[in-house]
Design a protein around this motif. Sequence first.
Motif, PDB file in Angstrom:
ATOM      1  N   ARG A  10       1.129  -1.230   0.077  1.00 27.97           N
ATOM      2  CA  ARG A  10      -0.242   0.125  -0.851  1.00 27.97           C
ATOM      3  C   ARG A  10       0.341   1.120   0.322  1.00 27.97           C
ATOM      4  NH1 ARG A  10      -3.872  -1.249   4.512  1.00 27.97           N
ATOM      5  NH2 ARG A  10      -4.028  -3.594   3.918  1.00 27.97           N
ATOM      6  N   LEU A  11       1.811   1.605   0.553  1.00 24.69           N
ATOM      7  CA  LEU A  11       2.992   2.307   0.372  1.00 24.69           C
ATOM      8  C   LEU A  11       3.171   2.667  -0.482  1.00 24.69           C
ATOM      9  CD1 LEU A  11       4.986   1.843   3.825  1.00 24.69           C
ATOM     10  CD2 LEU A  11       3.654   3.644   3.265  1.00 24.69           C
ATOM     11  N   ALA A  12       3.776   1.294  -1.153  1.00 25.93           N
ATOM     12  CA  ALA A  12       4.153   1.907  -2.551  1.00 25.93           C
ATOM     13  C   ALA A  12       3.474   2.636  -3.844  1.00 25.93           C
ATOM     14  CB  ALA A  12       4.595   0.104  -3.002  1.00 25.93           C
ATOM     15  N   LYS A  13       2.192   2.243  -3.439  1.00 23.11           N
ATOM     16  CA  LYS A  13       0.932   2.472  -4.362  1.00 23.11           C
ATOM     17  C   LYS A  13       0.763   4.399  -4.263  1.00 23.11           C
ATOM     18  CE  LYS A  13      -2.045  -1.144  -5.096  1.00 23.11           C
ATOM     19  NZ  LYS A  13      -2.756  -2.214  -5.043  1.00 23.11           N
ATOM     20  N   HIS A  14       1.464   4.970  -3.276  1.00 17.14           N
ATOM     21  CA  HIS A  14       1.182   6.548  -2.729  1.00 17.14           C
ATOM     22  C   HIS A  14       2.578   6.523  -3.738  1.00 17.14           C
ATOM     23  CE1 HIS A  14      -1.708   6.474   0.132  1.00 17.14           C
ATOM     24  NE2 HIS A  14      -1.138   5.343   0.431  1.00 17.14           N
ATOM     25  N   ILE A  15       1.820   8.029  -4.781  1.00 20.11           N
ATOM     26  CA  ILE A  15       3.360   8.414  -5.193  1.00 20.11           C
ATOM     27  C   ILE A  15       3.499   9.966  -4.697  1.00 20.11           C
ATOM     28  CG2 ILE A  15       4.500   9.344  -7.198  1.00 20.11           C
ATOM     29  CD1 ILE A  15       2.795   6.796  -8.395  1.00 20.11           C
ATOM     30  N   GLU A  16       2.527  10.685  -4.751  1.00 19.66           N
ATOM     31  CA  GLU A  16       2.210  12.015  -4.382  1.00 19.66           C
ATOM     32  C   GLU A  16       2.142  12.164  -2.679  1.00 19.66           C
ATOM     33  OE1 GLU A  16      -0.299  15.076  -5.704  1.00 19.66           O
ATOM     34  OE2 GLU A  16      -0.843  13.761  -7.593  1.00 19.66           O
ATOM     35  N   PHE A  64     -17.204  -3.356   1.247  1.00 18.03           N
ATOM     36  CA  PHE A  64     -17.477  -2.441   1.710  1.00 18.03           C
ATOM     37  C   PHE A  64     -16.248  -1.815   1.862  1.00 18.03           C
ATOM     38  CE2 PHE A  64     -22.208  -0.767   0.827  1.00 18.03           C
ATOM     39  CZ  PHE A  64     -22.566  -1.570   0.203  1.00 18.03           C
ATOM     40  N   GLU A  65     -15.959  -2.184   3.027  1.00 17.46           N
ATOM     41  CA  GLU A  65     -14.172  -2.053   3.037  1.00 17.46           C
ATOM     42  C   GLU A  65     -13.419  -2.200   2.621  1.00 17.46           C
ATOM     43  OE1 GLU A  65     -11.767  -3.023   7.681  1.00 17.46           O
ATOM     44  OE2 GLU A  65     -13.206  -3.978   7.089  1.00 17.46           O
ATOM     45  N   LYS A  66     -13.275  -3.460   1.977  1.00 11.39           N
ATOM     46  CA  LYS A  66     -12.373  -4.066   0.816  1.00 11.39           C
ATOM     47  C   LYS A  66     -11.932  -2.815   0.221  1.00 11.39           C
ATOM     48  CE  LYS A  66     -10.693  -7.564  -2.324  1.00 11.39           C
ATOM     49  NZ  LYS A  66      -9.917  -6.853  -2.543  1.00 11.39           N
ATOM     50  N   ILE A  67     -13.445  -2.698  -0.700  1.00 11.60           N
ATOM     51  CA  ILE A  67     -13.678  -1.794  -1.576  1.00 11.60           C
ATOM     52  C   ILE A  67     -12.677  -0.190  -2.135  1.00 11.60           C
ATOM     53  CG2 ILE A  67     -14.827  -0.350  -4.160  1.00 11.60           C
ATOM     54  CD1 ILE A  67     -16.173  -3.096  -3.579  1.00 11.60           C
ATOM     55  N   LEU A  68     -13.122  -0.303  -0.405  1.00 13.81           N
ATOM     56  CA  LEU A  68     -12.534   1.517  -0.057  1.00 13.81           C
ATOM     57  C   LEU A  68     -11.029   1.281  -0.111  1.00 13.81           C
ATOM     58  CD1 LEU A  68     -15.668   2.943   1.503  1.00 13.81           C
ATOM     59  CD2 LEU A  68     -14.175   3.842  -0.429  1.00 13.81           C
ATOM     60  N   ARG A  69     -10.471   0.223   1.071  1.00 13.08           N
ATOM     61  CA  ARG A  69      -9.087   0.347   1.252  1.00 13.08           C
ATOM     62  C   ARG A  69      -8.261  -0.028  -0.365  1.00 13.08           C
ATOM     63  NH1 ARG A  69      -9.655  -4.121   4.335  1.00 13.08           N
ATOM     64  NH2 ARG A  69      -9.452  -2.544   6.181  1.00 13.08           N
ATOM     65  N   ASP A  70      -8.811  -0.459  -1.526  1.00 13.45           N
ATOM     66  CA  ASP A  70      -7.990  -0.572  -2.247  1.00 13.45           C
ATOM     67  C   ASP A  70      -8.366   0.475  -3.311  1.00 13.45           C
ATOM     68  OD1 ASP A  70      -7.403  -3.821  -2.172  1.00 13.45           O
ATOM     69  OD2 ASP A  70      -9.279  -4.267  -3.373  1.00 13.45           O
ATOM     70  N   ARG A  71      -8.993   1.182  -3.244  1.00  7.95           N
ATOM     71  CA  ARG A  71      -8.832   2.550  -3.907  1.00  7.95           C
ATOM     72  C   ARG A  71      -8.923   3.462  -2.996  1.00  7.95           C
ATOM     73  NH1 ARG A  71     -15.047   5.010  -4.108  1.00  7.95           N
ATOM     74  NH2 ARG A  71     -14.600   5.798  -2.156  1.00  7.95           N
ATOM     75  N   ILE A  72      -8.166   3.038  -1.609  1.00  2.00           N
ATOM     76  CA  ILE A  72      -7.623   4.491  -0.726  1.00  2.00           C
ATOM     77  C   ILE A  72      -6.064   4.669  -0.518  1.00  2.00           C
ATOM     78  CG2 ILE A  72      -8.156   5.885   0.699  1.00  2.00           C
ATOM     79  CD1 ILE A  72     -11.264   5.959   0.883  1.00  2.00           C
ATOM     80  N   ASN A  73      -6.095   3.127  -0.424  1.00  2.08           N
ATOM     81  CA  ASN A  73      -4.539   2.434   0.312  1.00  2.08           C
ATOM     82  C   ASN A  73      -4.358   3.041   1.439  1.00  2.08           C
ATOM     83  OD1 ASN A  73      -3.874   0.470  -1.900  1.00  2.08           O
ATOM     84  ND2 ASN A  73      -4.472   2.004  -3.184  1.00  2.08           N
ATOM     85  N   PRO A  74      -4.793   3.006   2.092  1.00  6.14           N
ATOM     86  CA  PRO A  74      -4.280   3.603   3.823  1.00  6.14           C
ATOM     87  C   PRO A  74      -3.198   2.335   4.397  1.00  6.14           C
ATOM     88  CG  PRO A  74      -6.139   1.680   4.069  1.00  6.14           C
ATOM     89  CD  PRO A  74      -6.345   2.445   2.559  1.00  6.14           C
ATOM     90  N   ILE A  75      -2.360   2.919   5.114  1.00  2.77           N
ATOM     91  CA  ILE A  75      -0.757   2.878   4.452  1.00  2.77           C
ATOM     92  C   ILE A  75      -0.824   1.796   5.936  1.00  2.77           C
ATOM     93  CG2 ILE A  75       0.294   4.442   4.177  1.00  2.77           C
ATOM     94  CD1 ILE A  75       1.109   5.537   6.409  1.00  2.77           C
ATOM     95  N   ILE A  76      -1.583   1.180   7.073  1.00  2.00           N
ATOM     96  CA  ILE A  76      -1.285   0.586   8.266  1.00  2.00           C
ATOM     97  C   ILE A  76      -3.113  -0.394   7.423  1.00  2.00           C
ATOM     98  CG2 ILE A  76      -1.951   0.522  10.692  1.00  2.00           C
ATOM     99  CD1 ILE A  76      -0.112   2.988  10.933  1.00  2.00           C
ATOM    100  N   GLY A  77      -3.042  -1.281   8.344  1.00  3.20           N
ATOM    101  CA  GLY A  77      -4.653  -2.284   8.314  1.00  3.20           C
ATOM    102  C   GLY A  77      -3.470  -3.735   7.948  1.00  3.20           C
ATOM    103  N   ARG A  78      -4.888  -4.786   8.909  1.00  3.19           N
ATOM    104  CA  ARG A  78      -4.201  -5.631   8.489  1.00  3.19           C
ATOM    105  C   ARG A  78      -4.295  -6.879   7.777  1.00  3.19           C
ATOM    106  NH1 ARG A  78      -7.335  -7.580  13.382  1.00  3.19           N
ATOM    107  NH2 ARG A  78      -8.932  -6.841  12.665  1.00  3.19           N
ATOM    108  N   GLN A  79      -5.125  -5.718   6.799  1.00  4.94           N
ATOM    109  CA  GLN A  79      -5.555  -6.676   5.184  1.00  4.94           C
ATOM    110  C   GLN A  79      -4.369  -6.133   3.838  1.00  4.94           C
ATOM    111  OE1 GLN A  79     -10.441  -6.259   5.073  1.00  4.94           O
ATOM    112  NE2 GLN A  79      -9.978  -7.625   6.690  1.00  4.94           N
TER     113      GLN A  79
END
Length: 177
Positions: free
Chosen positions: A90-96, A162-177
Amino acid sequence: MEAIDKKITAVHIELQEYAQSLRFEQLCEFSMNNLETIPWEKLNFQGLYLIEIKNDLKYNVFKEWSEEFCFRWQDPLYLRRWVSNPKKMRLAKHIELNEWIPLYIGKSKRIKDRLYEHIHLKLEQPTTGLKLKVRENMQNEVFRVSFINIPTQNYDWVMSKFEKILRDRINPIIGRQ
């Protein structure tokens, strides 16, 4: 069974489309020194929540910011204490490097109680949470909470999707999944 499977598939597609339209509503900003800014009375519902951390403007590049953040977050004092850790993918998906960095997305039948846990749980407590207040190295950080109120009788069935879809869209840097 084929007819039931078709119905489930149709509902699944409809849920995915609905989840794509979901947007978090900002509630407040807070720090560990100023928890009074959290309007707890407005969080008496079920749904999803997003906790973000404010970029302190010390860095101009996300990679530099994230390296410093991960170093502090994974301090040996806090490792293996029922605390979720940063996820490399998830960290790698953040560029800006934006003003607000998505830290954690969660779901709860009682968002008020769950947010309280993320802030106030002690390190010794076996419940997983961010445990923000006991992290000495996070005391000066500013956090923001946003939410989506999702009243549903089918919480266990739809909220994980819903949580998975939003997690995949937003990419929070911490989490278990």
